[in-house]
Design an enzyme around this catalytic site. Structure first.
Site, PDB file in Angstrom:
ATOM      1  N   ASP A  74       0.871  -1.176   0.000  1.00  0.00           N
ATOM      2  CA  ASP A  74       0.000   0.000   0.000  1.00  0.00           C
ATOM      3  C   ASP A  74       0.917   1.238   0.000  1.00  0.00           C
ATOM      4  OD1 ASP A  74      -2.137   1.699   0.034  1.00  0.00           O
ATOM      5  OD2 ASP A  74      -3.157   0.731   1.709  1.00  0.00           O
TER       6      ASP A  74
HETATM    7  C1  BGC Z   1      -4.983   3.291   0.360  1.00  0.00           C
HETATM    8  C2  BGC Z   1      -5.225   2.299  -0.752  1.00  0.00           C
HETATM    9  C3  BGC Z   1      -5.100   2.955  -2.096  1.00  0.00           C
HETATM   10  C4  BGC Z   1      -3.746   3.614  -2.196  1.00  0.00           C
HETATM   11  C5  BGC Z   1      -3.469   4.257  -3.539  1.00  0.00           C
HETATM   12  C6  BGC Z   1      -3.741   4.128   0.138  1.00  0.00           C
HETATM   13  O1  BGC Z   1      -3.664   5.158   1.034  1.00  0.00           O
HETATM   14  O2  BGC Z   1      -4.907   2.617   1.578  1.00  0.00           O
HETATM   15  O3  BGC Z   1      -6.499   1.730  -0.589  1.00  0.00           O
HETATM   16  O4  BGC Z   1      -5.310   2.034  -3.124  1.00  0.00           O
HETATM   17  O5  BGC Z   1      -3.645   4.597  -1.186  1.00  0.00           O
HETATM   18  O6  BGC Z   1      -4.171   5.408  -3.738  1.00  0.00           O
END
Ligand code: BGC
Length: 759
Positions: free
Chosen positions: A284
């Site tokens: 993530d």
């Molecule tokens: C979130 C994810 C997301 C990623 C990319 C993160 O902060 O937890 O769910 O896909 O950002 O934007």
């Protein structure tokens, strides 16, 4: 010269052979040949997923990221919007980098692209797998038209704690329903053929257990028994893997003291070895770097740990890009591990057909018609109507008639920026339909709509600012709460019916939007009280991204329609239901507690040694609270309709079944009201005695069926031994002979019951 010729010939081989993608081993061969051509730096480049930053169309070459792409130091980018920009960046990769490896373009296409569908929690309340799959299909069509080939969806984290804001992004509390939805979403995005230009690769997230953050505080510690992981939290991720999901995103939280991003047991033993996952795993956002704050090492250490655990791609943080060479030199990782990670990412690019045509998602002609089209918007509107849950409808106040004066009041009434809810990065909020607009569209000049805001979201300016970032303003009214409310009461007094549009703003749920108080904010409650005092009928249209504690509202407001955040067409869809063009059929996929102190509250709980049984609260030395009963306000599976369904008794095909047989449970369901309507008939099982304690009820089947007014249908469910099996204390999956209870009903509480024996 010789080297250049070798590269050239090898590249020709890579490109030409990639056309026969049906042959999997050929892709593997091409991946291997390509890896042989790559320098260590280029391999690490494939593991790198920086965020694009923004650049103006025509300026990609001068953007910060361009130099890295040209050097082969980037594997993909995410959240760039516009086909033109994506084409420009792809051009840098395939024309200016040495090995011409195309980039992945990811985006958080969570519940639609420009045409926005209801937030996932709302969508799950449709209990309609075809509809859910279609919503993902349309999202994929729109996103792929605009250059995107990879979405960070579905989010399948089981969530049983309403304080956690990201409960909005998933499908609620139940592993069985969550698994069906995970599968539908993956199939919707990826279709049958990933090489087509209108399908995109899906990324199931956040693996794993992210929804179980302690105290509902986002990113917080998770500590859970393995048996609970396997039975309650893992199934939806596994269902996505079984459905062929191309990628998996590791979660931010720790598991057994090791952050998921570097958890070898989780990423390699369970995901790859036990479940047979063949795709790649991405961290993530800065998930690798965050392990420094978790306290398990410096950036070099945590990057090496992540690779060693089985993680392939580093989102944003560049820990892998900047430190793995050093770790390799120091013998902390091997080049074979880097090759494996790089190979898995290249393989995904081959599977998507990017080596055949890196611009396959950048067809200008297609772009003109495919996005935010009339037909997609019509689907989104129809879908939204099916996500709404009618929670209360005293004396059939709803549907309301078109006529007279309708007062629309509340901070969410004229709030088009908020209609899409959380995570709608590609949407143009200004194009969403507010409730005010939707009502006006619906009634034309058949009724008079009068509007007043009635209250701010919060009386406190800071709380309102916390709840409305990212331009999703609620146009704060600077007057005093009394003045704003009195104006609304004045217009409401002369109305025939009052619609109160209250609840949460879009960003009161979603990432980093945990709440310790899950009631409707006080100033809005004061408004409701004042509206009720007028003596006029009040319909509460509830906007929310989480289960709210609305005991007072249930006791005092005659009609409540929960509309979540319905997407770009929300206003029209709400009007469709309020005026009865569509009969609501949504059913809750999360339990609504009486107060925050009961949380986590979910239907599939265990019994404890001191259950209340049939006795009512309060009993000393029983498992209950002094100050509130154990009951929810609305149970899992609950939702009313403008018509009424009655259930007969359960008939079982046999009373004893063997492990090789199946059993059929049937029941007559009658629409005894005067409207046609859809009902979600739900089947639950209880394993009465087990080697380990079993939940009091577990959903094991459901059918959503249309009934004409007055119609009776016999509904049948087939129960197989698999439905009776579970993970035991040694984590083996299987059944245990003995007595089972089977329940069928309109929600998890109001059910008919029968029993059978598994031999
Ligand atoms: C979130 C994810 C997301 C990623 C990319 C993160 O902060 O937890 O769910 O896909 O950002 O934007």
């Amino acid at each position: 010269m010789k080297a250049a010729l070798f590269i050239f010939l090898s590249l020709i081989l890579v490109i030409s052979c990639s056309k026969k993608q049906s042959d999997k081993s050929r892709i593997d061969q091409r991946v291997d040949s390509l890896i042989h051509l790559m320098t260590l730096e280029e391999k690490l480049g494939q593991l790198n997923l920086p965020s694009a930053g923004d650049f103006v169309t025509g300026q990609a070459e001068n953007s910060n990221i361009a130099k890295k792409i040209e050097k082969g130091l980037v594997g993909g980018l995410f959240n760039i919007k516009s086909q033109k920009k994506i084409r420009e960046v792809q051009k840098l990769a395939v024309e200016k980098s040495r090995l011409k490896i195309p980039l992945l373009f990811g985006m958080d296409v969570i519940h639609g692209y420009e045409t926005v569908f209801p937030i996932p929690l709302g969508l799950s309340c449709s209990w309609d797998m075809d509809l859910i799959k279609r919503s993902a299909r349309i999202a994929a069509q729109e996103a792929s038209t605009d250059g995107i080939n990879w979405t960070f969806s579905p989010m399948v984290d089981i969530a049983r704690d309403a304080r956690w804001g990201r409960i909005a992004e998933g499908s609620g509390e139940d592993p069985y329903l969550g698994s069906q939805i995970a599968k539908a979403m993956v199939q919707g995005y990826q279709g049958d053929d990933l090489t087509a230009n209108n399908t995109i690769m899906s990324c199931v997230k956040h693996y794993a257990l992210y929804g179980a953050a302690e105290a509902g505080r986002d990113y917080n510690t998770v500590d859970m028994s393995r048996i609970r992981m396997y039975n309650d939290y893992f199934p939806p991720y596994k269902a996505a893997v079984d459905a062929g999901v191309g990628s998996v995103m590791a979660s931010f939280n720790e598991i057994d003291g090791i952050p998921a991003t570097a958890n070898k047991w989780l990423l390699t033993d369970v995901l790859r070895q036990q479940w047979g996952f063949k795709g790649f795993i991405v961290s993530d956002y800065t998930g690798i770097n965050e392990m420094v704050a978790h306290g398990i090492g410096d950036l070099q250490t945590v990057s090496a740990k992540a690779l060693d655990a089985g993680l392939d791609m580093d989102m944003v943080g560049e820990g892998m890009l900047t430190t793995l060479q050093k770790s390799l030199k120091e013998g902390k990782i091997t080049e074979a591990q880097i090759d494996d990670a790089c190979g898995r990412i290249l393989k995904a690019k081959f599977k998507l057909g990017l080596f055949d045509d890196p611009y396959k998602y950048c067809d200008e002609n297609r772009a003109k018609s495919g996005i935010f089209s009339e037909s997609n918007r019509a689907e989104a509107r129809a879908t939204a109507t099916k996500s709404f849950v009618l929670l209360k409808n005293k004396n059939n106040l709803l549907p309301i008639k078109k006529g007279g004066i309708i007062a629309l009041v509340g901070p969410l009434a004229d709030a088009k920026e908020n209609m899409t809810g959380t995570w709608a990065v590609a949407a143009d909020y200004s194009k969403s339909i507010s409730l005010l607009k939707g009502l006006q569209n619906e009634v034309g000049d058949e009724a008079k709509i009068v509007y007043a805001k009635g209250s701010n979201l919060y009386e406190d300016e800071i709380l309102e600012a916390n709840a409305t970032p990212f331009g999703k303003t609620l146009h704060r009214d600077k007057r005093s709460a009394d003045a704003i409310r009195e104006e609304a009461v004045r217009i409401a007094r002369n109305a025939d019916v009052i619609i109160a549009a209250v609840g949460e703003s879009a960003e009161m749920s979603g990432e980093a939007s945990s709440r310790s108080d899950i009631e409707i904010p006080d100033t809005q409650k004061d408004l409701l009280k004042a509206l009720l005092k007028t003596g006029k009928p009040v319909v509460l249209v509830l906007f929310t991204g989480r289960p709210l504690a609305i005991k007072w509202e249930e006791e005092n407001v005659p009609a409540i329609l929960n509309v979540w955040f319905g997407g770009s067409e929300a206003g029209d869809a709400i009007a469709d239901v309020l005026f009865g063009d569509v009969n609501p059929s949504g059913k809750l996929t999360t339990t609504f507690p009486q107060n925050v102190g009961q949380v986590p509250l979910y239907y599939a709980h265990k019994n404890t040694g001191r259950p209340l049984g049939d006795a009512k609260w309060f009993q000393k030395f029983r498992s209950n609270y002094l100050d509130v009963s154990n009951d929810p306000v609305y149970p899992f599976g609950f939702g009313l309709s403008y018509t009424e369904f009655s259930y007969g008794e359960i008939r079982l095909s046999v009373n004893e079944m063997s492990s090789t047989d199946s059993l059929t449970a049937s029941i007559d369901v009658t629409n005894k009201g005067s409207h046609d309507g859809d009902e979600v008939v739900q089947l639950y099982i209880h394993d009465v005695v087990g080697s380990v304690t079993r939940p009091v009820k577990e959903l094991k089947g459901f059918k959503k069926i249309h009934f004409k007014a007055g119609e009776t249908k016999s509904m049948s469910f087939t129960i197989h031994v698999n439905d009776l099996s579970f993970y035991k204390s040694d984590l083996s999956f299987g059944y245990e002979p003995g007595k089972f209870e089977v329940f069928i009903g309109t929600n998890s509480r109001d059910v008919k019951k029968a029993e059978f024996i598994l031999k």
